[in-house]
Design a protein around this motif. Sequence first.
Motif, PDB file in Angstrom:
ATOM      1  N   ARG A  72       0.848  -1.214   0.000  1.00 20.69           N
ATOM      2  CA  ARG A  72       0.000   0.000   0.000  1.00 20.69           C
ATOM      3  C   ARG A  72       0.875   1.252   0.000  1.00 20.69           C
ATOM      4  NH1 ARG A  72      -2.543   3.721  -0.999  1.00 20.69           N
ATOM      5  NH2 ARG A  72      -4.275   4.660   0.147  1.00 20.69           N
ATOM      6  N   GLU A 106       2.490   1.826  -3.381  1.00 19.90           N
ATOM      7  CA  GLU A 106       1.576   2.427  -4.366  1.00 19.90           C
ATOM      8  C   GLU A 106       1.613   3.949  -4.285  1.00 19.90           C
ATOM      9  OE1 GLU A 106      -2.967   1.748  -5.999  1.00 19.90           O
ATOM     10  OE2 GLU A 106      -2.475   1.143  -3.953  1.00 19.90           O
ATOM     11  N   HIS A 136       1.271   2.579  -9.156  1.00 22.99           N
ATOM     12  CA  HIS A 136       0.502   1.333  -9.221  1.00 22.99           C
ATOM     13  C   HIS A 136       1.315   0.189  -9.811  1.00 22.99           C
ATOM     14  CE1 HIS A 136      -2.951  -1.311  -9.627  1.00 22.99           C
ATOM     15  NE2 HIS A 136      -2.640  -1.488 -10.901  1.00 22.99           N
ATOM     16  N   ASP A 137       2.101   0.467 -10.845  1.00 27.20           N
ATOM     17  CA  ASP A 137       2.847  -0.609 -11.516  1.00 27.20           C
ATOM     18  C   ASP A 137       3.827  -1.290 -10.567  1.00 27.20           C
ATOM     19  OD1 ASP A 137       1.469  -0.086 -13.808  1.00 27.20           O
ATOM     20  OD2 ASP A 137       3.088   1.032 -14.800  1.00 27.20           O
ATOM     21  N   ALA A 148       3.729  -1.288  -7.284  1.00 26.92           N
ATOM     22  CA  ALA A 148       2.969  -1.974  -6.232  1.00 26.92           C
ATOM     23  C   ALA A 148       2.451  -3.315  -6.747  1.00 26.92           C
ATOM     24  CB  ALA A 148       1.816  -1.100  -5.762  1.00 26.92           C
ATOM     25  N   SER A 149       1.993  -3.364  -7.999  1.00 25.74           N
ATOM     26  CA  SER A 149       1.505  -4.619  -8.591  1.00 25.74           C
ATOM     27  C   SER A 149       2.632  -5.635  -8.709  1.00 25.74           C
ATOM     28  CB  SER A 149       0.886  -4.353  -9.968  1.00 25.74           C
ATOM     29  OG  SER A 149      -0.245  -3.532  -9.861  1.00 25.74           O
TER      30      SER A 149
END
Length: 268
Positions: free
Chosen positions: A236, A239, A244-245, A247-248
């Motif tokens: 979290r 991110e 986002h990338d 974190a994914s």
Amino acid sequence: MFADSQIASATEALKLPSLQTPQLLPFALSLIAQRLAAPWQIVRLAIKMAASDDELRVAATPYGVAVTIALHDLSFVAACLRTDIRRGHFDYVGEQLKTLHDGVRGLRTELDLRNDSTWGRQLTSVRADTSNALQSEIDSVPGRVRRILRQRADKDIAAGAKIDATEVEDAAALIDFVAVCRTYASELAINEVTLRTFSDLQHYVEQSTEGLVQSLRGGDARVRAFRQQQVKAAIRFCEVLFGHDYASLMNRAAENAVTGERKSSRAG
């Protein structure tokens, strides 16, 4: 943008003798300021009427009250910001910081203010009070993050230990707060602390996330649920800090670590 054409229109509207009295002019100027996207720009009307950016000449005109109105507005925004920070409310911090940053920069740029004048001291006070409030909160963020992500030995983790989801979201909001502060740091005199803290957070969260993901591959099964909660919190934070990338990517690494550990256990 309160530009020349709008200033000319406002000046024409204010020419009514009834609006030129000391009692009514401040109210008329305040009404104009409330209609501006950037209320601090009301000072441009005073500068236009004085035909000078020198504060003494501006203050000598009846329209000098426009500067007082702008400073009062910035003081109010600064007070609201400090209150929201104390209460842990960060929903409007970005908007408040932009208003303060643009207002302080605008007044410092468009008016020739003396540091020892009333207006100069008021602007310095707004800037200093905001800087102190922001710096105090920024300094607290790394500690909040470390308390959540700190790796502990298996024996130091109690059975059934949990991480408070609200605490995680509060910490994520604070990380975002530091990121927002970076945008407005220079004008609000928090450049050094903001850049240092954000860099420290990036380094710590990146290293901690990798370490926590690795910890899922082994260790006592009794504490694995707690470590998974730590990994979830770390992702979290990733991110907010890296996007986002990234974190994914770390989320997939965590899933692979858990899957690999399960396969290893079954093979054993």
